[in-house]
Design an enzyme around this catalytic site. Structure first.
Site, short mmCIF file in Angstrom:
data_model
loop_
_atom_site.label_atom_id
_atom_site.label_comp_id
_atom_site.label_asym_id
_atom_site.label_seq_id
_atom_site.Cartn_x
_atom_site.Cartn_y
_atom_site.Cartn_z
N ASP A 167 0.85 -1.18 0.00
CA ASP A 167 0.00 0.00 0.00
C ASP A 167 0.89 1.24 0.00
OD1 ASP A 167 -2.28 1.52 0.10
OD2 ASP A 167 -2.47 1.42 2.28
N ASP A 188 -4.00 -2.14 5.32
CA ASP A 188 -4.45 -1.68 6.62
C ASP A 188 -5.96 -1.61 6.73
OD1 ASP A 188 -4.90 0.41 4.94
OD2 ASP A 188 -3.60 1.84 5.96
N ASP A 229 -8.51 -4.59 2.29
CA ASP A 229 -7.29 -5.37 2.05
C ASP A 229 -7.38 -6.79 2.60
OD1 ASP A 229 -5.90 -3.20 0.89
OD2 ASP A 229 -5.48 -2.40 2.88
#
Length: 913
Positions: A345, A654, A658
């Site tokens: 990310d 996070d 995800d």
């Protein structure tokens, strides 16, 4: 969308077989009509209860999972475990309760660890369900009521305000300055402005500004929305299904051990059967032949392997924790060392997750802002490298004041977090760095009226009192550059004088900054007479189009200090780094360039991926370095596509969005600070500092762990093979067994603990992060390792049989001869240990004291062998006998010769196994 009703009556939800447009492409009154509701009265209580019966509660369904007895028994479903169970049964039949209990204890510990880890993994789904549980304010029968979110049904009219967690998927029908934090669901790093306008059918979830989704949070404004989906039908419910369906894969280590165990099982059974068959053909007694076959099986089983694997991984867990990586599942330690691709990310992992103003551009000047994050550490530097003087630059001063006063953000505590929009927080910090002090500025210019930001306006405006001119008020405006240039007639210069606005130059400047991946907000101001009311004065100033343009503040979420170095280290190690983010492609690409991810790769958006299928998709995923605006399904699809191309994939995340990809990836990595509990529970590893550099450090530790596991396997397999084959050779040639099954079990269990286990403490090899990742398809039993096994086993067999027969011929008893053979095996293993301490370096380059545990293990093993040889109680238990100094000299000479031969082979054939 809501689920179909079992029946359809007047004023109720449309039939299931009728095609229905998506809520975001319908006008509010059409959504209300379809759902049989009312914009003023909502549903009545009777209808709400009726729909609750039909649709069920607004909760995520609990997945069908096996009960704890099945999950407990599943821990024993593994070929290697079968071998160990057989080993325990064999030792029990031989009457050795102690050794049988030791093996069963190892199995029990492994099963408990696996059972607990699997139970914790299932908790991820429970946490995901809990996210949607809250209380909601609804309009029922024309009255506002507060009900548990579980009781919401399609058609309910829900009231929202700042701070509320959205209880279901809602189509907005009335909106007042609403913004929602959807980062946990979509990955978007800043709050999203909402309105009630109709959108095209193809609008992706990330851009549906007329919808709010279950589990997201309202950050500002108020709204009314109609429930269009509950429970499993919400976006959160779809992700729940992906988490359920995305079963975690076996790690490279567990896959290799499984293959190795299957081969070992077949080999042991075949050799035992061959031993028994040869004995029968030679006319040996059935009982003695069976004992010999059992002895071979016991000798070949590496009883210590599960324990050493577990302990080695546990040591890796401890080392990684010191480097800010918490391991939740033991095999993840080794998986990191096998990783070939890291899908990371952007926000908070590669970047600070704190917007920072980097450039302030006024009509005649450009100023650079140093420092990063919310701490007011840094300064404003002009193009000549000098600190900017606000007393000499009126435009810069008024731009900073506009950013500080036309602003609703506030810092919490010690500036660790911010309440409000991160871009507004960045403007507060810029004012502080310039010495204005945002709190002082707000106190000096009290706000008396405002027009909050709205998507259709694309600006925010505030009206303030002025301390030095009682008869005037000041208007501050900030917003999109293209919007403000239409509202401004003038632009301010550094000296304070104004000239007609050059709109084209301002727009070109904004485009240039945006092309660098910076988010640009323009600022403006004007003075108005305090003659009318505040609201009227503010409206008149904004309508007149005579504002003074003061400049632009360009900001970004800065890369973490260690991210560039960590990405470079991963590239040197042959690990590809790919950025997967919910942000826009331009922003993602700019950050990727700064960090070093983008060179040599493409940028693909979610729309690009949606157009690709089959081989095209797989090839594009392999080639691309940045993926922007992707959906949860696409994240999962990306991971699967990379795995199909034989990559070992580490995935960071996070948010709730995800979780499916984290669970499917070979190793899921969640953020400890910013991550949701759902992401943490779905992951194998949690970063306590959310820093990509910690992933690189953990990968280095993971490679060291796998190296040490490989060293143990390189050490244990040849010794186990030698012990098993010496029995087979004895049977084939009609010789007396040189070792008894109990003596072989002693060697296996004691040496695994005192000698083999010390390899788990070996330091990392030099240059460990400068070599390419291991081929995921490379088996544990490589050709080079098979050759090593045969060499060491052959030396052990030849030495043990020669020594055994020599001792018998010189008149020693059977117990003495077997004791000499046992000690020879142990001494060869002891000397061979030093050859296995490095996979790449010769013995003399490793350093005798680099692993003090190995020296302690050698001393313990020598004491154990002396006890086995000379203590009467050990002689009775293990059928051994004391041997003389001459026998020891022969043992040591043969062990030294074997060590020298292995060292020469290691040198000549190369040291990589």
């Amino acid at each position: 969308m809501d689920r179909p009703r079992k029946d359809a009556g007047p004023g109720t939800v449309a039939r299931a077989d009728a095609p229905r447009p998506a809520p975001h492409e319908l006008a509010p009154h059409e959504v209300v009509l379809i759902h049989g509701s009312d914009l003023d009265r909502g549903l009545d209580e009777h209808e709400a209860r009726d729909r609750l019966e039909r649709y069920g509660p607004n909760v995520l369904p609990r997945a069908d999972t096996a009960g704890w007895p099945v999950r407990w028994l599943r821990q024993f479903h593994h070929p290697l475990i079968y071998i160990l169970l057989a080993s325990a049964a064999i030792t029990l039949l031989l009457g050795d309760l102690v050794d049988s209990a030791v093996i069963l204890a190892v199995l029990l510990v492994n099963a408990v660890v696996g059972f607990v880890q699997e139970s914790r993994a299932e908790a991820a789904l429970d946490e995901l369900r809990a996210m949607a549980r809250t209380r909601a304010r609804v309009v029922r029968g024309g009255r506002v009521a507060e009900v548990p979110s579980e009781e919401l049904v399609p058609g309910d009219l829900v009231l929202l305000e700042a701070g509320d967690k959205v209880p279901a998927d809602l189509r907005l029908v009335r909106v007042a300055e609403l913004c929602a934090d959807e980062s946990a669901l979509t990955g978007e790093s800043v709050p999203v402005a909402k309105d009630e306008v109709v959108l095209p059918q193809a609008t992706p979830v990330t851009d549906r500004r007329n919808m709010v989704y279950s589990g997201t949070v309202i950050t500002s404004g108020t709204a009314t929305g109609i429930v269009v989906a509950t429970g499993a039908e919400t976006e959160l419910g779809r992700i729940h299904r992906f988490v359920t369906e995305a079963e975690p894969l076996a790690t490279p280590l567990t896959r290799k051990i499984a293959r190795f165990s299957a081969i070992l099982t077949a080999a042991i059974l075949a050799l035992s059967a061959l031993t028994f068959a040869v004995g029968m053909v030679r006319g040996e007694p059935v009982k003695e032949t069976f004992i010999a076959a059992v002895a071979l099986a016991v000798a070949a089983i590496p009883e210590g392997l599960p324990a050493v694997v577990t302990i080695t991984l546990a040591i890796g867990v401890s080392r990684m924790a010191a480097r800010r990586a918490v391991i939740r599942r033991l095999p993840a330690v080794e998986t990191l060392g096998s990783t070939t691709v890291i899908c990371t990310d952007k926000t908070g992992t590669l970047t600070e997750n704190r917007m920072t103003v980097r450039v302030i551009r006024t009509p005649d000047r450009t100023v650079t802002v140093t420092g990063a994050g919310y701490a007011p550490v840094g300064e404003l530097v002009d193009e000549d490298g000098r600190r900017a003087d606000l007393g000499e630059d009126a435009a810069l001063r008024w731009s900073l004041l506009a950013g500080a006063c036309c602003n609703d953000a506030a810092f919490l505590g010690d500036r660790a977090s911010v309440a409000g929009d991160p871009t507004e927080a960045a403007m507060l910090v810029a004012a502080d760095k310039a010495g204005l002090g945002h709190e002082h500025a707000r106190a000096r210019f009290p706000r008396i009226a405002e027009q909050p930001f709205r998507p259709e306006r694309r600006y925010m405006a505030t009206l303030h009192e002025t301390p030095d001119r009682p008869g005037e008020w000041i208007v501050f405006v900030k917003g999109a550059t293209e919007r403000l240039v239409r509202m401004c007639a003038w632009e301010m210069m550094a000296g304070g004088e104004c000239r007609p606005l050059d709109a084209g130059a301002a727009l070109r400047s904004a485009e240039e900054l945006a092309g660098q991946g910076l988010r640009v907000l323009a600022t403006a101001m004007c003075r108005v007479p305090a003659t009318a009311g505040p609201e009227e004065s503010l409206d008149a100033a904004l309508r007149a189009g005579t504002l003074v343009f003061t400049g632009m503040q360009a900001m970004l979420d800065p890369p973490r200090p260690g991210a560039v170095r960590a990405v470079r280290a991963c590239r040197d190690a042959g690990i590809s780094v790919k950025m997967i983010t919910g942000d826009h492609a331009t922003t993602a690409a700019a950050v990727a360039r700064r960090i070093g991810i983008l060179p040599g790769g493409d940028v693909l958006t979610g729309e690009d991926l949606a157009r690709l299928t089959g081989p095209e998709f797989s090839a594009a995923v392999e080639r691309a370095a940045v993926f922007a605006r992707v959906s949860p399904e696409q994240k999962l699809r990306l991971v699967v596509a990379l795995q199909e191309r034989r990559h070992v994939v580490a995935m960071t995340g996070d948010g709730v969005n995800d979780a499916p990809a984290l669970r499917r990836a070979d190793i899921g990595i969640a953020m400890g600070r910013s991550g949701t509990e759902v992401a943490k529970d779905a992951a194998d590893m949690v970063l306590t500092d959310d820093d990509f550099a910690s992933i690189e450090a953990a990968a280095e530790e993971g490679r060291g762990v796998f190296d040490n596991l490989t060293k143990f396997i390189v050490w244990t397999l040849p010794t186990n093979a030698g012990q098993g084959l010496v029995i087979l050779v004895a049977i084939l040639f009609g010789l007396t067994l040189p070792m008894l099954p109990l003596q072989i079990l002693w060697i296996n269990m004691i040496t695994a603990v005192t000698l083999g286990l010390t390899l788990a403490f070996e330091p990392k090899e030099p240059g460990i992060m400068r070599r390419p990742p291991r081929d995921p398809g490379r088996p544990l039993l490589t050709g080079a390792l098979v050759v090593r096994i045969l060499l060491v086993a052959g030396l052990m067999i030849a030495g043990a049989l020669w020594l055994f027969e020599w001792e018998l011929r010189r008149g020693a008893g059977l117990a003495e001869a077997r004791t000499a053979a046992v000690n020879l095996f142990v001494m060869v293993e002891l000397c061979y240990l030093f050859n296995c301490r490095s996979l790449t370096l010769p013995v003399w380059r490793v350093g005798l004291f680099s692993n003090r545990w190995s020296l302690a293990g050698v001393a313990a093993q020598i004491l154990a062998q002396l006890a086995l040889t000379y203590l009467p109680v050990m002689n009775r238990l293990f059928h051994t006998a004391p041997i003389g100094l001459d026998a020891w000299l022969r043992v040591l000479a043969l062990a030294g010769a074997a060590t020298l031969i292995v060292a020469v082979d290691k040198r000549l054939r190369g040291m990589h196994l």
